[in-house]
Enzyme design. Structure first.
Site, PDB file in Angstrom:
ATOM      1  N   TYR A   1      25.874  18.177 -10.974  1.00 40.68           N
ATOM      2  CA  TYR A   1      24.435  18.392 -10.947  1.00 40.68           C
ATOM      3  C   TYR A   1      23.976  18.977  -9.619  1.00 40.68           C
ATOM      4  O   TYR A   1      24.317  18.483  -8.536  1.00 40.68           O
ATOM      5  CB  TYR A   1      23.674  17.074 -11.186  1.00 40.68           C
ATOM      6  CG  TYR A   1      22.183  17.255 -11.015  1.00 40.68           C
ATOM      7  CD1 TYR A   1      21.438  17.891 -12.001  1.00 40.68           C
ATOM      8  CD2 TYR A   1      21.538  16.858  -9.847  1.00 40.68           C
ATOM      9  CE1 TYR A   1      20.083  18.098 -11.842  1.00 40.68           C
ATOM     10  CE2 TYR A   1      20.181  17.063  -9.679  1.00 40.68           C
ATOM     11  CZ  TYR A   1      19.458  17.690 -10.676  1.00 40.68           C
ATOM     12  OH  TYR A   1      18.124  17.922 -10.506  1.00 40.68           O
TER      13      TYR A   1
ATOM     14  N   HIS B   1       9.709  25.733  -6.058  1.00 36.64           N
ATOM     15  CA  HIS B   1       9.154  24.391  -5.973  1.00 36.64           C
ATOM     16  C   HIS B   1       8.026  24.281  -4.939  1.00 36.64           C
ATOM     17  O   HIS B   1       7.452  23.212  -4.765  1.00 36.64           O
ATOM     18  CB  HIS B   1      10.251  23.377  -5.622  1.00 36.64           C
ATOM     19  CG  HIS B   1      11.135  23.032  -6.791  1.00 36.64           C
ATOM     20  ND1 HIS B   1      11.686  23.988  -7.609  1.00 36.64           N
ATOM     21  CD2 HIS B   1      11.560  21.827  -7.274  1.00 36.64           C
ATOM     22  CE1 HIS B   1      12.412  23.402  -8.541  1.00 36.64           C
ATOM     23  NE2 HIS B   1      12.344  22.092  -8.371  1.00 36.64           N
TER      24      HIS B   1
ATOM     25  N   ASN C   1      15.301  17.216  -2.227  1.00 40.64           N
ATOM     26  CA  ASN C   1      15.496  15.851  -2.708  1.00 40.64           C
ATOM     27  C   ASN C   1      15.504  14.925  -1.504  1.00 40.64           C
ATOM     28  O   ASN C   1      16.464  14.888  -0.740  1.00 40.64           O
ATOM     29  CB  ASN C   1      16.835  15.733  -3.438  1.00 40.64           C
ATOM     30  CG  ASN C   1      16.718  15.932  -4.937  1.00 40.64           C
ATOM     31  OD1 ASN C   1      17.706  15.859  -5.633  1.00 40.64           O
ATOM     32  ND2 ASN C   1      15.535  16.177  -5.446  1.00 40.64           N
TER      33      ASN C   1
ATOM     34  N   TYR D   1     -16.811 -17.449   7.116  1.00 37.63           N
ATOM     35  CA  TYR D   1     -15.386 -17.149   6.946  1.00 37.63           C
ATOM     36  C   TYR D   1     -14.943 -15.924   7.739  1.00 37.63           C
ATOM     37  O   TYR D   1     -13.805 -15.844   8.197  1.00 37.63           O
ATOM     38  CB  TYR D   1     -15.070 -16.906   5.472  1.00 37.63           C
ATOM     39  CG  TYR D   1     -15.038 -18.155   4.613  1.00 37.63           C
ATOM     40  CD1 TYR D   1     -15.351 -19.407   5.129  1.00 37.63           C
ATOM     41  CD2 TYR D   1     -14.701 -18.065   3.269  1.00 37.63           C
ATOM     42  CE1 TYR D   1     -15.322 -20.540   4.334  1.00 37.63           C
ATOM     43  CE2 TYR D   1     -14.658 -19.194   2.462  1.00 37.63           C
ATOM     44  CZ  TYR D   1     -14.975 -20.431   2.993  1.00 37.63           C
ATOM     45  OH  TYR D   1     -14.938 -21.543   2.196  1.00 37.63           O
TER      46      TYR D   1
ATOM     47  N   ARG E   1     -14.401 -17.673  11.014  1.00 40.58           N
ATOM     48  CA  ARG E   1     -13.546 -18.852  10.995  1.00 40.58           C
ATOM     49  C   ARG E   1     -12.153 -18.562  10.427  1.00 40.58           C
ATOM     50  O   ARG E   1     -11.167 -19.202  10.804  1.00 40.58           O
ATOM     51  CB  ARG E   1     -14.230 -19.939  10.159  1.00 40.58           C
ATOM     52  CG  ARG E   1     -13.562 -21.275  10.296  1.00 40.58           C
ATOM     53  CD  ARG E   1     -14.201 -22.415   9.523  1.00 40.58           C
ATOM     54  NE  ARG E   1     -15.371 -22.140   8.735  1.00 40.58           N
ATOM     55  CZ  ARG E   1     -15.588 -22.721   7.540  1.00 40.58           C
ATOM     56  NH1 ARG E   1     -14.711 -23.553   7.028  1.00 40.58           N
ATOM     57  NH2 ARG E   1     -16.692 -22.469   6.885  1.00 40.58           N
TER      58      ARG E   1
ATOM     59  N   PHE F   1      16.631   9.417  -4.229  1.00 40.79           N
ATOM     60  CA  PHE F   1      15.373  10.114  -3.974  1.00 40.79           C
ATOM     61  C   PHE F   1      14.168   9.378  -4.536  1.00 40.79           C
ATOM     62  O   PHE F   1      13.030   9.748  -4.284  1.00 40.79           O
ATOM     63  CB  PHE F   1      15.413  11.514  -4.591  1.00 40.79           C
ATOM     64  CG  PHE F   1      15.897  11.526  -6.020  1.00 40.79           C
ATOM     65  CD1 PHE F   1      15.196  10.883  -7.021  1.00 40.79           C
ATOM     66  CD2 PHE F   1      17.072  12.170  -6.364  1.00 40.79           C
ATOM     67  CE1 PHE F   1      15.633  10.888  -8.330  1.00 40.79           C
ATOM     68  CE2 PHE F   1      17.529  12.183  -7.667  1.00 40.79           C
ATOM     69  CZ  PHE F   1      16.799  11.545  -8.657  1.00 40.79           C
TER      70      PHE F   1
ATOM     71  N   GLU G   1      13.029  13.172 -16.108  1.00 41.03           N
ATOM     72  CA  GLU G   1      12.497  12.342 -15.025  1.00 41.03           C
ATOM     73  C   GLU G   1      11.373  11.495 -15.615  1.00 41.03           C
ATOM     74  O   GLU G   1      10.189  11.775 -15.462  1.00 41.03           O
ATOM     75  CB  GLU G   1      12.034  13.235 -13.874  1.00 41.03           C
ATOM     76  CG  GLU G   1      13.211  14.020 -13.300  1.00 41.03           C
ATOM     77  CD  GLU G   1      12.815  15.238 -12.492  1.00 41.03           C
ATOM     78  OE1 GLU G   1      11.607  15.397 -12.215  1.00 41.03           O
ATOM     79  OE2 GLU G   1      13.703  16.046 -12.151  1.00 41.03           O
TER      80      GLU G   1
END
Length: 494
Positions: free
Chosen positions: A53, A83, A195, A277, A280, A326, A410
């Site tokens: 791959y 990309h 990646n 609060y 405190r 990744f 994916e």
């Protein structure tokens, strides 16, 4: 000079590198590991005998399509180019610089197959402050930060844009000036660059650096507010905190006692039995933030000392393993947690702001001598409330979502990049609210004069008055609020 080696890289060290403008260099150990991995990968290309791959195949759901050997370099080039699909706002330069450092660090372990020249070019860009134009939107935080890292990597192949010497320029033009040739990527290299979790991690590192500073300032500012509100010291005594044994809670109480040591105000007799609060319970809330920061820091430090691309190359074992380092889930959930912690620091701060302007405990309404004619500090609290409300909306965990991509290959993603970018926004918002609280607290403290607070607090107020004056009548407040926010960027005071 910082030497990139295989020793543990800490977030404190990253902070030092960035703030001191240190240069980067590869250690001999790192160079040997990089060259050994690349040589192994080159030797395998002729007899690999099976599809691997991203090395001999396409990407994502195209993993079953084998690519001829003569086209493998073009495959990697196309990957980076195709990309680069980021959108939205640009990533701030200081985070891009951390991305370059973390990418070089990750590739230096010799399990990614990058050429030495590729990693050295990333280092050269870091050293010369050549910062690629990267966009915030586009990563699902699962196949690595694909789009942001593609934009980070585009200049390596002579494409994209960079900031250089204060100007946004075409990368190819800068390369020509410097005498650099675009890098011809080898098999697997584009995937090694894209990646990875360096976009998420860089945002997380930057946010942690700021979060630690803001946590320290929140204690200091909270102590000033406590004094201005004529608060009690008993909630900070160690006895109750020992019963619970929460580290951040005990640390916060200890710090408040130190900050308030020597104060006339804290020692004087109080008419009220309890504080709200927001005063405190400061040890419990600020302490929980400290504990969250410590946990998230440990996770992110593991991440920045990792190889997070795919596939992983193991020359010594003669193995190339396609796995999932990744995937951003290990850091997506902690980043969402840190965002929630930052919101809580702002939320309790806004409540203290409200109490200071409420006309209680002999403080004038809205902290001015003549309320009515003057609105005083009415609207800074509105602004703080608006910011906190926005932050609450940003606290929805990005890591709770997943949208399948790449034709279902994916099918579960972390959305960690969205967790990262909204974390940065939450940090910015918290800084604004704490700045507003400091503005209010120093104003309120003046109405307790001539009584003095502790030396530590009086020193801060004295420094603050050099940039922000006491407000007698209504004035243009925006610049003063900005000045207060910028004031707490000083680390030499808290």
């Amino acid at each position: 000079m910082h030497i990139i080696d295989h020793n543990h890289l800490t977030i404190d060290k990253v902070k030092q590198i960035i703030e001191n403008h240190e240069q980067l260099s590869l250690s001999e150990e790192a160079i040997a590991a990089i060259e050994r991995c690349r040589a192994y990968l080159d030797s395998k290309m002729g007899d690999i005998g099976r599809p691997v791959y991203g090395i001999t195949t396409g990407f994502g759901s195209l993993c079953n399509i084998s690519i001829p050997a003569e086209e493998l370099s073009q495959l990697q080039h196309n990957l980076v180019m195709s990309h680069s699909c980021g959108m939205g706002e640009e990533v701030r330069p200081e985070i891009v610089k951390i991305m370059l450092l973390l990418k070089a660090q990750s590739l230096s372990y010799g399990h990614s197959g990058s050429q030495l020249i590729t990693i050295q070019r990333l280092i050269d860009m870091f050293n010369l402050d050549i910062l690629p134009v990267v966009y915030q939107q586009g990563s699902l935080g699962a196949s690595g930060d694909l789009a942001p890292l593609a934009h980070l990597s585009l200049p390596l192949i002579g494409m994209g844009e960079v900031y250089y010497k204060g100007e946004r320029r075409i990368a190819a033009d800068v390369w020509q000036e410097l005498g650099w040739e675009p890098i011809r990527l080898k098999s697997k290299e584009g995937l090694a660059l894209l990646n990875g979790t360096q976009f998420m991690s860089a945002n997380a590192v930057w946010s942690l650096i700021q979060a630690e500073r803001l946590s320290q300032w929140a204690d200091m500012i909270g102590a000033i507010s406590l004094e201005a509100f004529d608060g009690r010291i008993e909630p900070f005594y160690p006895h109750s905190h020992r019963l619970r044994q929460q580290p951040g809670q005990m640390l916060t109480a200890d710090r408040f006692r130190q900050l308030l040591e020597g104060s006339e105000l804290i020692e004087r007799k109080k008419e009220h039995v309890q504080d709200p609060y927001s005063f405190r319970c400061i040890p419990q809330v600020h302490g929980a933030v400290k504990d969250t920061i410590a946990y998230v820091k440990s996770v992110i430090e593991n991440e920045i000392n990792s190889a997070t691309d795919n596939p992983n190359v193991f020359p010594e074992e003669d193995m190339i393993i396609s796995a999932g380092n990744f995937h951003g889930e290990p850091i997506a959930i902690p980043m969402d947690m840190l965002g929630l912690a930052m919101n809580e620091l702002a939320s309790i701060s806004e409540r203290r702001i409200y109490k200071l302007i409420s006309g209680q405990r002999n403080l004038p309404s809205f902290l001015v001598a003549k309320p009515g004619l003057n609105s005083g500090f009415m609207i800074p609290q509105y602004t703080a409330a608006s910011i906190v409300s926005q932050s609450k909306g940003l606290c929805w965990p990005a890591s709770a979502d997943s949208i399948p991509s790449s034709q279902g290959q994916e099918d579960h993603v972390s959305m960690g990049a969205n967790a990262a970018t909204k974390l940065v926004r939450l940090v910015d918002n918290t800084e604004s609210v704490l700045g507003i609280e400091l503005f209010n607290a120093c104003q309120a403290l003046e109405f307790r004069r001539p009584a003095k607070s502790s030396p530590a607090i009086e020193r801060i107020v004295e420094e603050f008055r050099k940039v922000v004056p006491f407000i007698y009548v209504d004035c243009y407040m925006h610049p003063l609020m900005v000045a207060a926010k910028e004031f707490i960027r000083r680390e030499d005071l808290y």
